[in-house]
Design an enzyme around this catalytic site. Structure first.
Site, PDB file in Angstrom:
ATOM      1  N   LYS A  56      38.935  31.328  39.013  1.00  0.00           N
ATOM      2  CA  LYS A  56      39.991  31.288  40.033  1.00  0.00           C
ATOM      3  C   LYS A  56      40.289  29.845  40.418  1.00  0.00           C
ATOM      4  O   LYS A  56      41.454  29.451  40.558  1.00  0.00           O
ATOM      5  CB  LYS A  56      39.566  32.098  41.266  1.00  0.00           C
ATOM      6  CG  LYS A  56      39.569  33.605  40.993  1.00  0.00           C
ATOM      7  CD  LYS A  56      38.922  34.402  42.125  1.00  0.00           C
ATOM      8  CE  LYS A  56      38.807  35.868  41.716  1.00  0.00           C
ATOM      9  NZ  LYS A  56      38.110  36.703  42.706  1.00  0.00           N
ATOM     10  N   GLN A 100      34.436  36.248  47.670  1.00  0.00           N
ATOM     11  CA  GLN A 100      34.137  36.906  46.393  1.00  0.00           C
ATOM     12  C   GLN A 100      33.210  38.098  46.643  1.00  0.00           C
ATOM     13  O   GLN A 100      32.157  37.961  47.255  1.00  0.00           O
ATOM     14  CB  GLN A 100      33.485  35.901  45.427  1.00  0.00           C
ATOM     15  CG  GLN A 100      33.194  36.456  44.051  1.00  0.00           C
ATOM     16  CD  GLN A 100      34.465  36.841  43.295  1.00  0.00           C
ATOM     17  OE1 GLN A 100      35.458  36.107  43.293  1.00  0.00           O
ATOM     18  NE2 GLN A 100      34.450  38.003  42.658  1.00  0.00           N
ATOM     19  N   ASP A 123      43.727  38.029  49.165  1.00  0.00           N
ATOM     20  CA  ASP A 123      43.236  39.144  48.338  1.00  0.00           C
ATOM     21  C   ASP A 123      43.856  40.472  48.786  1.00  0.00           C
ATOM     22  O   ASP A 123      43.788  41.463  48.069  1.00  0.00           O
ATOM     23  CB  ASP A 123      41.706  39.252  48.442  1.00  0.00           C
ATOM     24  CG  ASP A 123      41.010  38.732  47.186  1.00  0.00           C
ATOM     25  OD1 ASP A 123      41.686  38.606  46.146  1.00  0.00           O
ATOM     26  OD2 ASP A 123      39.796  38.465  47.247  1.00  0.00           O
TER      27      ASP A 123
END
Ligand code: NAD
Length: 290
Positions: A56, A100, A123
């Protein structure tokens, strides 16, 4: 044997096109004195999570997004993680915050995700953003289903009025996927591990999206001729091969479109994270790293 008929959707190529646009949008922002910033929080030392985070951050660097990494040991307290999130929420240089997953068991994932400001939740996992999906007014669509929507759009596969079957009902893929396609006026059915006789549902799908994490779950006899089949699954076999949830060789002979694994949905997920981060910076140019 039937000849292969499905068009193979090249997620890498679609992703590259979107990333080229991302670069232009970042360049525009930089001309206005704004550098989009993404904070990435990693708890523990799980090699897969560390690899995802590296990918990422590399993708961010490729398009000009500044990413900052916050590492915590696996025994960190929830309070320490929450304190960092609070700081980042207030930090004008940060446009997106990503934690994460998975988190270690002592940390309540739902609480952590809820602590991220909905305006920086790139997200798309915050309750506010989930609610936005339900009413069709999402701030940040979750990256993986957003990537699937973009693949369908790119291939000009119509959604309105079509039968969509989503196999998998997780909060990060299956449920948001179903909501996003319902928003586009598809008739949506969600199947999951407790669904009885999966095939009676999948056979009705004009668009079949599979996100179960079970290799070879979808066999050709379960697929309608001419269906578009989107395989979100990622499974590592004992021999090291990476496969999806769909019997690719069998199903490609029956479907009209199919995504490969790897190289289908996977590359799109990180790309949509970039898109969400840039969108956040465009909405709030006052938050900048310059
Ligand atoms: P999850 O384990 O949270 O959820 C799996 C879902 O599939 C559950 O709803 C479960 O009920 C359902 N399921 C399991 N077995 C089933 C069966 N036999 N029949 C019908 N439904 C079944 O997983 P997830 O996080 O949603 O991920 C699903 C898959 O997608 C995994 O392989 C994961 O690696 C992959 N994934 C890929 C990307 C990407 O970028 N391509 C992103 C996220 C997840």
């Amino acid at each position: 044997m039937l000849a292969p008929t499905a068009k193979i959707i090249d997620g890498k190529a679609v992703s590259a096109k979107i990333r080229a646009k991302c670069k232009e949008r970042v360049a525009d922002l930089k001309r206005r004195g704004v550098v989009p910033g993404l904070a990435v929080i990693l708890v523990g030392s799980d090699p897969a999570s560390a690899l995802y985070v590296r990918n990422k951050m590399r993708a961010c660097a490729d398009v000009g997004i500044k990413s900052l990494r916050y590492d915590f040991p696996s025994d960190v307290s929830a309070d320490d993680v929450l304190a960092t999130i609070n700081d980042l929420n207030a930090n004008q240089d940060i446009h997106g915050i990503l934690v994460q997953l998975p988190l270690p068991p002592q940390i309540a994932t739902a609480k952590v995700l809820r602590a991220i400001s909905a305006e920086k939740d790139v997200d798309g996992f915050h309750l506010y953003n989930v609610g936005g999906l339900v009413v069709g007014d999402t701030v940040f669509p979750p990256c993986t289903p957003y990537g699937v929507v973009k693949l369908l759009e790119h291939e000009q596969i119509p959604v309105e009025g079509r039968n969509v079957v989503v196999v998998g009902a997780s909060n990060i893929v299956g449920k948001p996927m179903a909501l996003m396609l319902m928003q586009q006026d598809a008739t949506v059915c969600i199947c999951h591990a407790k669904t009885r006789d999966l095939a009676q549902f999948t056979i009705l799908a004009d668009i079949l999206v599979v996100a179960a994490g079970r290799p070879n779950l979808i066999l050709p006899q379960m697929v309608k001729t001419g269906a578009a089949v989107i395989d979100v699954g990622i499974n590592r076999l004992a021999d090291g091969r990476l496969v999806g949830d769909v019997d690719f060789e069998g199903v490609r002979q029956k479907a009209s479109y199919i995504t490969p694994v790897p190289g289908g949905v996977g590359p799109m997920t990180v790309t949509m994270l970039l898109v969400n981060t840039i969108a956040s910076a465009e909405r709030h140019p006052d938050r900048s790293l310059v």
